[in-house]
Design a protein around this motif. Structure first.
Motif, mmCIF file in Angstrom:
data_model
loop_
_atom_site.group_PDB
_atom_site.id
_atom_site.type_symbol
_atom_site.label_atom_id
_atom_site.label_comp_id
_atom_site.label_asym_id
_atom_site.label_seq_id
_atom_site.Cartn_x
_atom_site.Cartn_y
_atom_site.Cartn_z
ATOM 1 N N TYR A 91 -20.417 7.367 43.807
ATOM 2 C CA TYR A 91 -20.018 8.719 44.188
ATOM 3 C C TYR A 91 -19.010 8.698 45.333
ATOM 4 O O TYR A 91 -18.093 9.515 45.379
ATOM 5 C CB TYR A 91 -21.236 9.601 44.519
ATOM 6 N N PRO A 147 -24.955 13.836 37.797
ATOM 7 C CA PRO A 147 -25.382 13.925 39.203
ATOM 8 C C PRO A 147 -24.481 13.129 40.160
ATOM 9 O O PRO A 147 -24.237 13.557 41.290
ATOM 10 C CB PRO A 147 -26.806 13.362 39.193
ATOM 11 N N THR A 148 -23.965 12.003 39.712
ATOM 12 C CA THR A 148 -23.062 11.203 40.550
ATOM 13 C C THR A 148 -21.760 11.954 40.788
ATOM 14 O O THR A 148 -21.250 12.001 41.914
ATOM 15 C CB THR A 148 -22.794 9.829 39.900
ATOM 16 N N ARG A 183 -21.359 15.207 40.657
ATOM 17 C CA ARG A 183 -21.673 16.354 41.529
ATOM 18 C C ARG A 183 -21.782 15.923 42.988
ATOM 19 O O ARG A 183 -21.360 16.650 43.884
ATOM 20 C CB ARG A 183 -22.970 17.015 41.073
ATOM 21 N N LYS A 184 -22.350 14.755 43.213
ATOM 22 C CA LYS A 184 -22.481 14.252 44.579
ATOM 23 C C LYS A 184 -21.103 13.980 45.184
ATOM 24 O O LYS A 184 -20.866 14.288 46.359
ATOM 25 C CB LYS A 184 -23.343 12.979 44.575
ATOM 26 N N ARG A 190 -19.561 17.262 46.060
ATOM 27 C CA ARG A 190 -20.205 17.808 47.264
ATOM 28 C C ARG A 190 -19.609 17.186 48.520
ATOM 29 O O ARG A 190 -19.397 17.867 49.523
ATOM 30 C CB ARG A 190 -21.720 17.569 47.193
#
Length: 92
Positions: A18, A55-56, A58-59, A62
């Motif tokens: 990420y 999820p990676t 999205r991280k 973020r």
């Protein structure tokens, strides 16, 4: 952490994927691949392009939102901030 705009994710690198993706996207924005107030590719597109999990991705997004480089518009997408942090004219 030095990643260029054309780098690929190194899955065996000690830097988490990420963080690598965040650095690559940051470099692409600084290079001008994505203009202010314009969207970056969708999460799904980044998942496909970089071979990462959602999820990676999205991280990574973020991280860039927290840095003020990107902002998220619900139901619309993720956009480049007006003057991304680290850009040459960010001090104006």
């Amino acid at each position: 952490m030095d990643f260029g705009p054309d780098d690929e994710i190194e899955h065996d690198d000690p830097i988490p994927p990420y963080r690598q993706l965040a650095a690559i996207l940051r470099a692409q924005i600084q290079r001008g691949d994505y203009k202010p107030r314009r969207p970056i590719p969708s999460e799904e597109r980044l998942v496909q392009d970089f071979g990462l999990s959602r999820p990676t991705v999205r991280k990574a997004i973020r991280v860039l939102v927290d840095e003020g480089i990107l902002f998220v518009v619900p139901q619309r997408g993720t956009y480049v901030a007006e003057k991304p942090a680290g850009s040459a004219d960010a001090a104006d």
